[in-house]
Design an enzyme around this catalytic site. Structure first.
Site, PDB file in Angstrom:
ATOM      1  N   LYS A 264      -0.780  -9.527   3.175  1.00  0.00           N
ATOM      2  CA  LYS A 264      -0.026  -9.001   4.316  1.00  0.00           C
ATOM      3  C   LYS A 264      -0.930  -8.026   5.071  1.00  0.00           C
ATOM      4  O   LYS A 264      -1.705  -7.291   4.448  1.00  0.00           O
ATOM      5  CB  LYS A 264       1.236  -8.271   3.834  1.00  0.00           C
ATOM      6  CG  LYS A 264       2.012  -7.604   4.980  1.00  0.00           C
ATOM      7  CD  LYS A 264       3.362  -7.096   4.547  1.00  0.00           C
ATOM      8  CE  LYS A 264       3.346  -5.717   3.913  1.00  0.00           C
ATOM      9  NZ  LYS A 264       2.765  -4.648   4.750  1.00  0.00           N
TER      10      LYS A 264
ATOM     11  N   GLU B  11       9.670  -3.820  10.377  1.00  0.00           N
ATOM     12  CA  GLU B  11      10.015  -2.517   9.795  1.00  0.00           C
ATOM     13  C   GLU B  11      10.394  -1.520  10.890  1.00  0.00           C
ATOM     14  O   GLU B  11       9.706  -1.400  11.917  1.00  0.00           O
ATOM     15  CB  GLU B  11       8.814  -1.966   9.004  1.00  0.00           C
ATOM     16  CG  GLU B  11       9.085  -0.573   8.437  1.00  0.00           C
ATOM     17  CD  GLU B  11       8.075  -0.105   7.401  1.00  0.00           C
ATOM     18  OE1 GLU B  11       7.129  -0.849   7.084  1.00  0.00           O
ATOM     19  OE2 GLU B  11       8.252   1.027   6.910  1.00  0.00           O
TER      20      GLU B  11
ATOM     21  N   GLU C 109      -0.903  -5.334   8.747  1.00  0.00           N
ATOM     22  CA  GLU C 109      -0.133  -4.707   9.821  1.00  0.00           C
ATOM     23  C   GLU C 109      -0.824  -4.948  11.153  1.00  0.00           C
ATOM     24  O   GLU C 109      -2.036  -4.731  11.263  1.00  0.00           O
ATOM     25  CB  GLU C 109      -0.022  -3.191   9.566  1.00  0.00           C
ATOM     26  CG  GLU C 109       0.693  -2.852   8.281  1.00  0.00           C
ATOM     27  CD  GLU C 109       0.794  -1.340   8.040  1.00  0.00           C
ATOM     28  OE1 GLU C 109       0.444  -0.552   8.939  1.00  0.00           O
ATOM     29  OE2 GLU C 109       1.229  -0.968   6.937  1.00  0.00           O
TER      30      GLU C 109
ATOM     31  N   ASP D 262       0.834  -1.207   0.000  1.00  0.00           N
ATOM     32  CA  ASP D 262       0.000   0.000   0.000  1.00  0.00           C
ATOM     33  C   ASP D 262       0.869   1.258   0.000  1.00  0.00           C
ATOM     34  O   ASP D 262       0.354   2.381  -0.041  1.00  0.00           O
ATOM     35  CB  ASP D 262      -1.016  -0.011   1.149  1.00  0.00           C
ATOM     36  CG  ASP D 262      -0.368   0.016   2.522  1.00  0.00           C
ATOM     37  OD1 ASP D 262       0.872  -0.045   2.606  1.00  0.00           O
ATOM     38  OD2 ASP D 262      -1.106   0.093   3.527  1.00  0.00           O
ATOM     39  N   SER D 263       2.198   1.076   0.007  1.00  0.00           N
ATOM     40  CA  SER D 263       3.109   2.208  -0.224  1.00  0.00           C
ATOM     41  C   SER D 263       2.805   2.855  -1.577  1.00  0.00           C
ATOM     42  O   SER D 263       3.222   3.981  -1.841  1.00  0.00           O
ATOM     43  CB  SER D 263       4.572   1.748  -0.174  1.00  0.00           C
ATOM     44  OG  SER D 263       4.772   0.627  -1.016  1.00  0.00           O
TER      45      SER D 263
ATOM     46  N   ASP E 227      -1.052  -6.383  -0.228  1.00  0.00           N
ATOM     47  CA  ASP E 227      -1.207  -5.688   1.056  1.00  0.00           C
ATOM     48  C   ASP E 227      -2.677  -5.378   1.314  1.00  0.00           C
ATOM     49  O   ASP E 227      -3.363  -4.846   0.427  1.00  0.00           O
ATOM     50  CB  ASP E 227      -0.446  -4.347   0.965  1.00  0.00           C
ATOM     51  CG  ASP E 227       0.425  -4.093   2.168  1.00  0.00           C
ATOM     52  OD1 ASP E 227       0.377  -4.888   3.126  1.00  0.00           O
ATOM     53  OD2 ASP E 227       1.178  -3.097   2.128  1.00  0.00           O
TER      54      ASP E 227
END
Ligand code: KIV
Length: 269
Positions: A114, A183, A116, A45-46, A84
């Protein structure tokens, strides 16, 4: 061509191999990155920042992620593809998590997802894994929590925060994650977590002790000359090269040096 599986990825550290992961958002770069022989492509999602130009990753939607996953899936035949889960697509509960993850696999064409977060997602992750959806965890500096963190800061600096991160990592492993992104944490903390886990850790700004490494593609290519954090190594300076190439094109169009006869089509009559 056979696609890399989560089983192969889990085996790599045991075979003494490091996992190479890079982000990618479109079919053209996916083809190049695949040719460069990376193990994992993360459709991160960057993309909200590096492709869409947002200040952070929060505005990215699930539909946008699916669009980019599909593009990458068309370009890359070999790398394992991780999609993501964007902010707001899984935080509401397990049902939402399963529906969003299923869409990334079904419509986006990725092989795993993925997300978070730590132990609070363990139950949901266990359900995803039981439903046949492989999950990569993400701990430490979690960009979707930028407002809670008060900016993009190195996390787990105190002993208690490092202990909590380790407990979260163990909970994610027990829930069935096949690997874990670490990270923005101190190198010794990443080393400790890596040593404590059986699943591979993949670091970004987490030192040298992880089982693999991930970088944002545009960062390693040097596409943004303003962005030069400590954890990034620029393997090229595409910012300069792209500006120079497009400037040369503009100069030639203005001077009439391009196009020439060589670039022209003619009919036979
Ligand atoms: O979105 C992303 O690119 C990521 C990586 C930085 C791990 O989550």
């Amino acid at each position: 061509m056979k696609r890399i599986t989560t089983t192969q990825l889990r085996r790599k550290p045991r075979d003494g191999e490091r996992i190479v992961m890079v982000t990618c958002y479109d079919a053209t770069f996916a083809r190049l990155v695949d040719e460069a022989n990376v193990d994992v492509i993360l459709i991160g999602d960057s993309l909200g920042m590096v492709v869409q130009g947002h200040e952070n990753t929060l505005p990215v939607t699930l539909d946008e992620m699916i669009y980019h996953c599909r593009a990458v899936a068309r370009g890359a035949q070999r790398a394992h593809l991780v999609g993501d889960l964007p902010f707001g697509s899984y935080q509401a509960g397990t049902e939402q998590l399963i529906q969003s993850a299923a869409r990334l696999l079904k419509e986006g064409g990725v092989q795993s997802v993925k997300l978070e977060g730590g132990a609070e997602y363990a139950d949901g992750i266990a359900k995803l894994v039981r439903a046949g959806i492989p999950v990569m965890g993400h701990l430490g500096l979690t960009p979707q929590s930028v407002h809670q963190m008060g900016g993009y800061r190195v996390q787990a600096k105190s002993q208690s925060a490092a202990d909590k991160l380790l407990a979260d990592a163990v909970a994610l492993q027990e829930a069935g994650c096949f690997s874990l992104v670490l990270e923005g944490i101190p190198a010794p903390v990443a080393e400790r977590v890596t040593a404590a886990l059986e699943i591979p850790t993949i670091g970004i700004g987490a030192g040298v002790g992880c089982a693999g490494q991930v970088l944002v593609l545009y960062d390693l290519l040097g596409l943004d000359e303003r962005f030069a954090p400590k954890f990034v190594k620029k393997y090229d300076n595409l910012h300069r090269r792209v500006v120079d190439a497009v400037s040369a094109y503009a100069t030639e169009v203005r001077s009439g040096a391009f196009p020439t006869e060589e670039h022209s089509h003619y009919t036979s009559h």
